[in-house]
Design a protein around this motif. Structure first.
Motif, PDB file in Angstrom:
ATOM      1  N   HIS A  18     -10.768  17.457 -40.422  1.00  0.00           N
ATOM      2  CA  HIS A  18     -10.888  18.008 -41.766  1.00  0.00           C
ATOM      3  C   HIS A  18     -12.347  18.382 -42.051  1.00  0.00           C
ATOM      4  O   HIS A  18     -13.268  17.788 -41.482  1.00  0.00           O
ATOM      5  CB  HIS A  18     -10.420  16.995 -42.813  1.00  0.00           C
ATOM      6  N   PRO A  19     -12.565  19.364 -42.945  1.00  0.00           N
ATOM      7  CA  PRO A  19     -13.940  19.696 -43.338  1.00  0.00           C
ATOM      8  C   PRO A  19     -14.664  18.463 -43.851  1.00  0.00           C
ATOM      9  O   PRO A  19     -14.085  17.622 -44.544  1.00  0.00           O
ATOM     10  CB  PRO A  19     -13.746  20.734 -44.455  1.00  0.00           C
ATOM     11  N   ARG A  20     -15.950  18.365 -43.528  1.00  0.00           N
ATOM     12  CA  ARG A  20     -16.704  17.184 -43.939  1.00  0.00           C
ATOM     13  C   ARG A  20     -16.816  17.087 -45.464  1.00  0.00           C
ATOM     14  O   ARG A  20     -16.998  16.000 -46.008  1.00  0.00           O
ATOM     15  CB  ARG A  20     -18.094  17.214 -43.299  1.00  0.00           C
ATOM     16  N   LEU A 209     -20.113  21.131 -48.779  1.00  0.00           N
ATOM     17  CA  LEU A 209     -19.078  21.839 -49.548  1.00  0.00           C
ATOM     18  C   LEU A 209     -18.914  23.288 -49.111  1.00  0.00           C
ATOM     19  O   LEU A 209     -18.021  23.989 -49.602  1.00  0.00           O
ATOM     20  CB  LEU A 209     -19.407  21.775 -51.041  1.00  0.00           C
ATOM     21  N   GLN A 210     -19.778  23.772 -48.227  1.00  0.00           N
ATOM     22  CA  GLN A 210     -19.649  25.115 -47.646  1.00  0.00           C
ATOM     23  C   GLN A 210     -19.633  26.207 -48.707  1.00  0.00           C
ATOM     24  O   GLN A 210     -18.953  27.225 -48.576  1.00  0.00           O
ATOM     25  CB  GLN A 210     -18.376  25.201 -46.785  1.00  0.00           C
ATOM     26  N   GLY A 211     -20.380  25.990 -49.795  1.00  0.00           N
ATOM     27  CA  GLY A 211     -20.464  27.011 -50.826  1.00  0.00           C
ATOM     28  C   GLY A 211     -19.254  27.096 -51.739  1.00  0.00           C
ATOM     29  O   GLY A 211     -19.156  28.029 -52.551  1.00  0.00           O
ATOM     30  N   LYS A 212     -18.348  26.123 -51.661  1.00  0.00           N
ATOM     31  CA  LYS A 212     -17.148  26.149 -52.501  1.00  0.00           C
ATOM     32  C   LYS A 212     -17.475  25.634 -53.905  1.00  0.00           C
ATOM     33  O   LYS A 212     -18.391  24.855 -54.111  1.00  0.00           O
ATOM     34  CB  LYS A 212     -16.048  25.292 -51.890  1.00  0.00           C
ATOM     35  N   GLY A 213     -16.668  26.072 -54.870  1.00  0.00           N
ATOM     36  CA  GLY A 213     -16.789  25.593 -56.235  1.00  0.00           C
ATOM     37  C   GLY A 213     -17.962  26.166 -57.006  1.00  0.00           C
ATOM     38  O   GLY A 213     -18.355  25.596 -58.038  1.00  0.00           O
ATOM     39  N   GLU A 214     -18.522  27.277 -56.559  1.00  0.00           N
ATOM     40  CA  GLU A 214     -19.648  27.878 -57.267  1.00  0.00           C
ATOM     41  C   GLU A 214     -19.161  28.658 -58.489  1.00  0.00           C
ATOM     42  O   GLU A 214     -17.971  28.977 -58.599  1.00  0.00           O
ATOM     43  CB  GLU A 214     -20.444  28.780 -56.331  1.00  0.00           C
ATOM     44  N   PRO A 215     -20.047  28.996 -59.431  1.00  0.00           N
ATOM     45  CA  PRO A 215     -19.635  29.715 -60.649  1.00  0.00           C
ATOM     46  C   PRO A 215     -18.953  31.032 -60.323  1.00  0.00           C
ATOM     47  O   PRO A 215     -19.356  31.724 -59.370  1.00  0.00           O
ATOM     48  CB  PRO A 215     -20.958  29.942 -61.392  1.00  0.00           C
TER      49      PRO A 215
END
Length: 526
Positions: A18-20, A209-215
């Motif tokens: 799974h992604p870290r 988070l690999q850039g996830k959840g950004e505005p």
């Protein structure tokens, strides 16, 4: 040359496939639940022993607080989706929650006068607002780490919810022991340390988070409103002002009740208007089935959530808590439910699939009826295990009560979420899930009213008064559960589950239910 499918090939560095970033979110949520359940384990005792509230007033305040906890993610989630993005919302929410627990820890060492009580309400209000931001976003970020067709997506949520229950297990053990043995400020302080640890970890490990959840629109978020303040900081400051509103509402139990009642009536009328005014027969039938399940939701949680109020007080006053020569603080027993979920969650997940393969899996409404029977049976077992006046109830019966309640939760909690997602049309999924959590908030308010009823005319609970209420609600819950099972075939027809029928369809539905089986419903906001 063929390319690998995203459903089988992990992207980037992984842990256990799974992604870290999943394990970072596991870490944050574990500590957030540690702080929440650790503080909740002390709340009813703090109100009755430090501020000397009557049992009735303490139960009402507890119910108002828990109701607001369930409502707040609706607004927090909206602001995260529209403006902040999930990452900023989780960080902001974690900081605010930690600040709330610090306020509680500071006040706990102070006086029990009006000023001290006002500061205490401020700490609770701060936790409510912070929870609204964090809880609405951290679960969403788990899904963002995976493509929609990634077969690791559902198992990832199971791993994530194990973090929830690990935190919910150790929080009451540590905070409860410190609070009731060393002093209130030690317990509340330990809760703040847990949330601070989660915030620091989230800050330091952001790249995972690999850039996830950004505005969704960074440029718009950075714009200055009126040329004075950025839209991002305007959201933060406006949200902090909401603390004042929560501070007022916690102290107005009746106002919270009227708000919940009014919102519930409006939602029921809206569902009926949608069902009979805008839908064809199958869609209308499904909405009516959803409405039936929604009515059961607050009934179940109103009984189940005696855990943090009247059951805690009963455990403290009328049970023999001596285990191997150690007098266990009553607050520590609030970890039992989460520990049971860790044990029985995987068993139930496998059970539903095994029964579905044999065509014997109970329908969703039948599971709801079974949940009511189990929660009622838990109370009756406790009543039956209580001896003559003046004797202490063996702690075994507290463990048996929590076992029944946990099994009931596993029949209703993840199954209900799955049912809402299947019954609602695609354009209404978000709304229906929001209504599900509104019904849970109403259940928390009902729980406060039931706990308050154990207080008797003068607001102080006696053992006989508590057992009388438990006996009544136990039999009523079993009776309603039997009725629900009796009408379950009719409700199942309204769900039009036949369109997913057959062995393959039944097994698919059981798998959808089982993927969320480790979830505690209150920890999965819309």
């Amino acid at each position: 040359m063929a390319t690998a499918s995203p459903t089988t090939l992990p992207s980037g560095k992984t842990w256990l496939g799974h992604p870290r970033g999943l394990f970072l979110l596991f870490f944050v949520e574990m500590w957030e639940r540690f702080s929440f359940y650790g503080m909740r384990a002390l709340l009813i005792f703090y109100l009755t022993q430090h501020f000397l509230f009557s049992d009735r007033d303490a139960a009402h305040s507890y119910g108002a607080y828990m109701s607001l906890i369930y409502i707040s993610p609706l607004m927090g989630g909206y602001l995260a989706d529209r403006y902040l993005g999930q990452r900023k919302a989780v960080l902001f929410g974690g900081i605010v929650i930690a600040a709330g627990h610090i306020i509680l820890g500071l006040e706990a060492d102070g006086s029990a006068d009006a000023m001290g009580l006002g500061l205490f309400w401020s700490g609770l209000a701060t936790v409510i607002v912070g929870t609204g931001f964090l809880k609405a976003s951290v679960s969403a970020m788990v899904g963002q780490l995976y493509p929609r067709d990634d077969m690791r997506r559902d198992p990832a949520y199971t791993i994530f919810y194990m973090g929830i229950n690990v935190g919910a297990t150790i929080g009451p053990l540590i905070c409860g022991y410190l609070g009731q043995r060393w002093g209130w400020h030690w317990g509340f302080g330990a809760a703040s340390v847990g949330m601070i640890a989660g915030v620091i970890g989230f800050l330091l490990c952001k790249p995972l988070l690999q850039g996830k959840g950004e505005p969704p629109d960074p440029a718009r978020l950075a714009e200055r409103v009126g040329g004075v303040i950025s839209r991002e900081w305007l959201v933060y400051l406006s949200s902090l002002l909401a603390i004042l509103l929560c501070w007022l509402l916690i102290q107005q139990h009746a106002v919270v009740g009227w708000m919940l009642a009014g919102a519930s009536v409006l939602m029921v009328l809206y569902i009926l208007w949608e069902a009979f005014g805008r839908m064809e027969r199958i869609g209308r039938d499904r909405m009516l089935a959803a409405l039936f399940l929604l009515f059961i939701n607050p009934l179940f949680w109103g009984l189940y959530e005696q855990t943090g109020s009247s059951l805690s007080l009963f455990t403290a006053r009328y049970t023999d808590r001596n285990i191997l020569g150690f007098d266990v603080p009553a607050s520590m027993f609030q970890s039992v439910n989460a520990a049971y979920i860790l044990i029985f969650g995987p068993i139930f997940a496998a059970l539903w699939i095994a029964l579905a393969k044999r065509g014997r899996e109970p329908s969703t409404p039948a599971k709801f009826g079974l949940a009511l029977i189990l929660v009622g049976a838990g109370f009756l077992i406790l009543v039956a295990g209580t001896g003559a006046p003046g004797t202490l109830t063996p702690i075994l019966f507290i463990f048996l009560l929590y076992l029944c309640h946990t099994l009931g939760e596993l029949c209703l909690s993840p199954v209900g979420l799955s049912a809402m997602s299947k019954l609602a049309p695609s354009r209404m999924i978000g709304l229906i899930m929001g209504i599900w959590f509104l019904a849970m908030a109403l259940g928390e308010y009902v729980a406060g009213m039931i706990a308050g009823a154990t207080g008797g005319a003068d607001g102080a609970a006696s053992r006989d008064a508590v057992l009388s209420v438990y006996g009544d609600i136990g039999w009523w819950s079993i009776g309603i559960g039997i009725f629900v099972i009796a009408v379950a075939p009719f409700v199942k027809r309204l769900m039009h589950a036949g369109e997913l029928s057959g062995e393959e369809g039944a097994e698919a539905e059981a798998q959808r239910d089982s993927f969320a089986i480790a979830d505690r419903v209150e920890d999965k906001p819309a």
